[in-house]
Design an enzyme around this catalytic site. Structure first.
Site, PDB file in Angstrom:
ATOM      1  N   ASP A 103       0.769  -1.216   0.127  1.00 28.64           N
ATOM      2  CA  ASP A 103       0.048   0.224  -0.094  1.00 28.64           C
ATOM      3  C   ASP A 103       0.926   1.489  -0.028  1.00 28.64           C
ATOM      4  OD1 ASP A 103      -2.333   1.530   0.478  1.00 28.64           O
ATOM      5  OD2 ASP A 103      -3.111  -0.144   1.251  1.00 28.64           O
ATOM      6  N   ASP A 211      -2.960   4.662  -2.581  1.00 32.06           N
ATOM      7  CA  ASP A 211      -4.182   5.293  -1.635  1.00 32.06           C
ATOM      8  C   ASP A 211      -4.278   6.705  -2.236  1.00 32.06           C
ATOM      9  OD1 ASP A 211      -5.324   4.958   1.107  1.00 32.06           O
ATOM     10  OD2 ASP A 211      -4.523   6.868   1.465  1.00 32.06           O
ATOM     11  N   GLU A 274      -6.319   4.081  -6.169  1.00 35.74           N
ATOM     12  CA  GLU A 274      -7.492   4.429  -5.355  1.00 35.74           C
ATOM     13  C   GLU A 274      -7.912   5.716  -5.827  1.00 35.74           C
ATOM     14  OE1 GLU A 274      -9.496   4.219  -1.134  1.00 35.74           O
ATOM     15  OE2 GLU A 274      -7.902   5.195  -1.571  1.00 35.74           O
ATOM     16  N   HIS A 347     -11.377  -2.720   3.265  1.00 39.45           N
ATOM     17  CA  HIS A 347     -11.328  -2.529   4.739  1.00 39.45           C
ATOM     18  C   HIS A 347     -12.218  -1.267   5.101  1.00 39.45           C
ATOM     19  CE1 HIS A 347      -8.326   0.081   2.888  1.00 39.45           C
ATOM     20  NE2 HIS A 347      -8.165   0.779   3.556  1.00 39.45           N
ATOM     21  N   ASP A 348     -12.499  -0.506   3.905  1.00 45.42           N
ATOM     22  CA  ASP A 348     -13.395   0.734   3.980  1.00 45.42           C
ATOM     23  C   ASP A 348     -14.601   0.635   3.941  1.00 45.42           C
ATOM     24  OD1 ASP A 348     -10.906   2.329   4.569  1.00 45.42           O
ATOM     25  OD2 ASP A 348     -10.709   2.673   2.521  1.00 45.42           O
TER      26      ASP A 348
END
Ligand code: TEU
Length: 573
Positions: A103, A211, A274, A347-348
């Site tokens: 990430d 991210d 993302e 995870h969000d």
């Protein structure tokens, strides 16, 4: 992109599995998942058949946003293990033919990163300009209500600016106040990030999940001024999106990153950006191979379709017609140029089986496998989020002190201060909160689900006694076994990898049906997205003899009716 079987990149055949290290597996009994736990559970990934492991951040971090606030980009937080263990993981994955994606969180750092500590120290520090420092609004005193340089709201509630008393200036943080935004306008910042990325690739990692990478370019005037966004009714804040999403230099920055970091390496790499708020048209440019920016993007349209006027904590039911219109546009928009990523969970996001399926005992298995079939048969690279492969569901959070996520906690504080009922706030968090995705992975039926021998940092879902990996591993009808089959199908069938997508019945409120076509071969996918049977006699009248390649029930009772949440993949040519 219209690739052929010969020239398609490897990731058109691949399935990525996301590990959120904190919640995956704990090897040392401190209640927090770690690299030792990942190393111990690699057989699970191999058994599933996934090709790539994406690790959410495990760098040193004050953990204000569970590691998305990084204070050192070149190490592992002791909570999660050591750099040596990460090297071991790279080796172990490569030995099994799998890849590792890290990430990359470079829109912001932690406020405890040495770069920021320096930057904050004085207005003339050489790193001052590495972040977004601005004086109070013209004619206003720093600290006065509304004196923030712009009216932007942070993703995690409250203003996106934090006043530093010592220097009298505000610093921008689109996320928490402990996540100040890096200033990508400054070439030294870009050089430092690219250097760090090369360092990871040289260590053997195979790519990055980037991210909020479409937020790195802000709309800024030559004199450094930033703009207010249009304000919402009754809100003190304006919409930051036009000022921060896919800003004027975003393509330039990503092309530069590609040149500086990825170009000329012969390793088989993968990059996924993302990108909240990205449109299909923008995604075409980002993922056009000729432009060399990123391989694919995570778009947010389908996970926003159940957001009401008040946003994610004001949910409304999903309309299947809207979902088809959205996925259909993305499939069409990236058919000849670019590539899609495919996901329900991460995870969000709250758990898909609870959100879009039916997690009642009667329909949970079928709805989880139906949603998985629907997603995996689209054109694009599917992402499986830990626990999704066993149908993990939302958690019954009862009290606010059970909630850990900074987004939910900050939102609840504001909602309660504005006079909302605690019961309503908890209902919204149960429905939409990010902690739903972050409860520990359910490995077995033991008290802490085999996640830890200690006390888990976030409660284990009580349903783990029935829903766990051990119970599903050898059950051919399990959600896990179905994922194994979907992944194998993608590996084996070029039609699944590259076939042209054609949506059927766009206005039908219960059936999600589409074709995939490649070189005279065709698959027909038909899914009943609901908990009562649906007649499919008309739709299937022409294809009564078609081979059932994959279904989500052990048998097919009647080729004219799809049972609740039944999904079929048929070979029609
Ligand atoms: O998320 C970015 C993002 O836009 C959202 O998913 C956001 O976190 C929130 O859920 C909006 O309601 C990324 C990470 O995935 C997330 O975990 C981080 O908190 C965020 O960036 C900041 O790094």
């Amino acid at each position: 992109m219209s690739w052929t079987e010969q020239d398609a990149p490897w990731w058109t055949k691949a399935v990525v599995y996301q590990v959120y290290p904190r919640s995956f597996a704990d090897s040392d009994g401190d209640g927090i998942g770690d690299l030792g736990g990942v190393l111990q559970r690699l057989d699970h990934l191999a058994d599933l058949g996934v090709d790539v492991l994406w690790l959410s951040p495990l760098y040193p971090s004050p953990q204000d946003d569970n590691g998305y606030d990084i204070s050192d980009y070149r190490d592992v937080d002791p909570t999660f293990g050591t750099l040596a263990q990460l090297d071991e993981l790279i080796g172990a994955l490569h030995a099994r033919g799998m890849k590792l994606v890290m990430d990359l969180v470079v829109n912001h750092t932690s406020d405890e990163h040495p770069w920021f500590v320096e930057s904050r120290s004085s207005t003339d520090n050489p790193k001052r300009d590495w972040y977004w420092w601005r004086p109070a609004r013209d004619g206003m005193a720093a600290g006065a209500p509304g004196a923030e340089p712009t009216n932007w709201e942070s993703f995690f509630s409250g203003p996106a600016w934090e006043l530093d008393e010592a220097t009298g200036e505000y610093c921008l943080h689109l996320f928490s106040r402990k996540q100040p935004d890096l200033n990508w306008e400054n070439p030294e910042v870009r050089a430092a990030v690219f250097d760090m990325m090369r360092w990871w690739l040289d260590r053997g990692v195979d790519g990055f999940r980037m991210d909020v990478i479409n937020l790195i370019s802000k709309r800024v005037e030559a004199d450094g001024s930033l703009h207010d966004g249009p304000s919402h009714d009754g809100s003190p804040y304006g919409d930051r999106s036009p000022e921060t999403v896919c800003g004027p230099r975003i393509h330039e920055f990503l092309a530069e990153m590609h040149r500086e970091v990825f170009a000329g390496r012969d390793a088989q790499l993968i990059t996924v950006g993302e990108m909240p708020g990205v449109t299909v048209e923008q995604a075409r440019r980002f993922t056009d191979p000729d432009r060399a920016e990123v391989d694919m993007v995570f778009q947010f349209e389908h996970v926003g379709l159940d957001h009401g006027p008040g946003g994610k904590f004001d949910p409304k039911p999903l309309s299947l017609v809207d979902l088809k219109a959205s996925f259909g546009r993305w499939q069409a928009g990236l058919a000849d140029v670019g590539w899609n990523s495919l996901y329900w969970d991460n995870h969000d996001q709250p758990r898909a089986v609870s959100r879009f399926g039916d997690d009642s005992p009667e329909h949970r298995r079928a709805s989880a496998t139906c949603l998985a079939t629907l997603l995996h048969l689209h054109r694009g690279t599917p992402y499986v989020y830990q626990g999704e492969e066993i149908g993990m569901a939302n958690h019954p959070f009862a009290a606010l002190d059970e909630v850990a996520d900074i987004e939910s906690v900050n939102w609840a504080r504001e909602a309660l201060a504005a006079g909302h009922d605690l019961a309503d706030v908890m209902a919204a968090i149960r429905h939409s909160g990010r902690d739903n995705a972050r409860t520990p992975v359910q490995w077995d039926a033991s008290p802490h689900a085999g996640f830890t021998t200690g006390t888990p940092w976030l409660a284990v879902n009580p349903d783990h006694v029935d829903w766990n990996v051990a119970a599903q591993r050898d059950d051919p009808d399990s959600v896990l076994a179905h994922h194994r089959r979907l992944i194998a199908l993608r590996h084996d069938d070029p039609v699944v990898q590259l076939g042209e997508f054609g949506m059927l019945l766009p206005e039908h409120e219960r059936l999600y049906a589409f074709t995939r076509r490649l070189a005279g071969r065709e698959l027909l996918v038909v899914c009943n997205v609901g908990s009562t049977p649906v007649d499919v006699a008309d739709l299937l009248a022409q294809v009564t003899e078609a081979e059932l390649v994959l279904g989500n029930h052990p048998d097919v009772e009647d080729r004219r009716v799809l049972r609740a949440w039944e999904a079929w993949v048929l070979r029609t040519a």
